[in-house]
Design an enzyme around this catalytic site. Sequence first.
Site, short mmCIF file in Angstrom:
data_model
loop_
_atom_site.label_atom_id
_atom_site.label_comp_id
_atom_site.label_asym_id
_atom_site.label_seq_id
_atom_site.Cartn_x
_atom_site.Cartn_y
_atom_site.Cartn_z
N HIS A 28 0.70 -1.30 0.04
CA HIS A 28 -0.18 0.00 -0.09
C HIS A 28 0.73 1.36 -0.11
O HIS A 28 0.52 2.20 -0.82
CB HIS A 28 -0.95 -0.12 1.12
CG HIS A 28 -1.82 1.34 1.52
ND1 HIS A 28 -2.76 1.50 0.93
CD2 HIS A 28 -1.26 2.38 2.12
CE1 HIS A 28 -3.38 2.80 1.14
NE2 HIS A 28 -2.33 3.18 1.98
N CYS B 96 0.44 4.07 -2.60
CA CYS B 96 -0.39 5.03 -2.20
C CYS B 96 0.05 6.73 -2.79
O CYS B 96 1.37 6.90 -2.65
CB CYS B 96 -0.69 5.27 -0.66
SG CYS B 96 -1.52 6.57 -0.03
N CYS C 75 -14.11 16.48 20.57
CA CYS C 75 -13.05 15.49 20.54
C CYS C 75 -11.95 16.20 20.14
O CYS C 75 -11.52 16.92 19.19
CB CYS C 75 -13.43 14.34 19.80
SG CYS C 75 -12.78 12.70 20.75
N ILE C 76 -10.61 16.03 21.17
CA ILE C 76 -9.40 16.40 21.00
C ILE C 76 -8.29 15.41 21.26
O ILE C 76 -8.66 14.65 22.23
CB ILE C 76 -9.01 17.87 21.68
CG1 ILE C 76 -7.58 18.22 21.61
CG2 ILE C 76 -9.33 17.54 23.29
CD1 ILE C 76 -7.45 19.62 22.16
N THR D 120 -3.85 14.59 20.80
CA THR D 120 -2.56 14.50 20.34
C THR D 120 -2.01 13.15 20.18
O THR D 120 -1.90 12.53 21.42
CB THR D 120 -1.65 15.37 21.08
OG1 THR D 120 -2.15 16.91 20.91
CG2 THR D 120 -0.26 15.66 20.34
N LYS E 175 -2.30 23.01 23.48
CA LYS E 175 -2.63 24.01 23.56
C LYS E 175 -2.52 24.74 22.18
O LYS E 175 -3.55 25.64 21.95
CB LYS E 175 -1.49 25.10 24.41
CG LYS E 175 -1.07 24.63 25.58
CD LYS E 175 -2.22 25.21 26.66
CE LYS E 175 -1.95 25.08 28.13
NZ LYS E 175 -1.49 23.81 28.52
N GLU F 26 -17.14 20.79 24.65
CA GLU F 26 -18.18 19.91 25.09
C GLU F 26 -17.59 19.50 26.35
O GLU F 26 -16.71 18.83 26.71
CB GLU F 26 -18.24 18.69 24.11
CG GLU F 26 -19.57 18.06 24.11
CD GLU F 26 -19.72 16.99 22.96
OE1 GLU F 26 -19.92 15.74 23.23
OE2 GLU F 26 -19.61 17.52 21.54
N SER G 157 -5.57 25.96 32.16
CA SER G 157 -4.13 26.59 31.94
C SER G 157 -4.37 27.56 30.79
O SER G 157 -3.67 28.53 30.61
CB SER G 157 -3.13 25.14 31.67
OG SER G 157 -1.92 25.61 31.05
N LYS H 190 5.78 30.84 30.85
CA LYS H 190 6.47 30.08 29.70
C LYS H 190 5.82 30.33 28.49
O LYS H 190 4.64 30.71 28.27
CB LYS H 190 6.18 28.61 30.06
CG LYS H 190 6.61 27.89 31.25
CD LYS H 190 6.07 26.43 31.55
CE LYS H 190 6.66 26.02 32.80
NZ LYS H 190 6.01 24.66 33.15
#
Length: 274
Positions: free
Chosen positions: A41, A45, A131-132, A134, A145, A165, A178, A247
């Site tokens: 693939h 691809c 929805c989040i 990483t 952030k 949400e 934060s 920071k």
Amino acid sequence: KYLVEAWYYSPFPPPYDRADTLYICEFTLKYMRKPRFFLKHCAECPHKTPPGDEIYREGRLSVYELDGKDHRVYCQNLCLLAKLFLDHKTLYYDVDPFYFYVITEVDDEGAHIVGYFSKEKVSAEDYNLACILTFPQYQKCGYGKFIISLSYELSKREGKPGSPEKPLSDLGKISYRSYWTHVLLTLFSSQTGEENVQIKDISLMTGIKTEDIISTLQSLNMIRFWKGQHVVFVMQDFLKKYIAQKKKIRLCDPKCLTWIPHAERKKGGSSGCD
């Protein structure tokens, strides 16, 4: 490129649900059980980026917007993949009512997925993020952030403050508190103290909903109730101390965002990019 151990169950269809290892194309998110199929693939691809429209570009950082209805298979695959690292319930197959924003790192080989967030196309509660995530191999690099700040930049462009949400996970609460603290204290530090700024004005300037502003200021002991309304009480010593210790965090740069709200596109017949 990465071998990542899953944290939680995700309802991949049979026979993939019984595989010890899944091989996933990072550009299409197609999943496979056998290394030979995966290598074949990858060799064939043609894709080097996620589908959808690129709406943000800052150096090697790039973001794509996808309509769940137009890119259903990719978005379903993304939800299945994300569930391996999310403890709470998430959507898998009903992706049509959502927009997805895929964050990538770009190099000579293509745009590599780092994380994403989803957002309801229509939200009665003014949620600007559903929805989040990483992905584990990119965590602790400041992307969380950045994703939160991007969701608020979209809200500002839409002219309506938003909120994630609810309920938030414990980790989500920490991340958002934060972020809200950083944005509010940075805003106050840029003012002389003579401005008569209302909480609703702060909401419009930051894209943060008034209830989130109030709860954050209460946690900082920076709000008073006076003559029937909430008044912001800024302690200059505390503010100076925070700014001195602040920071540097990675936030969305509005100048790099070429995104037009969907309501305006319908009026003007425009696509998503300038």
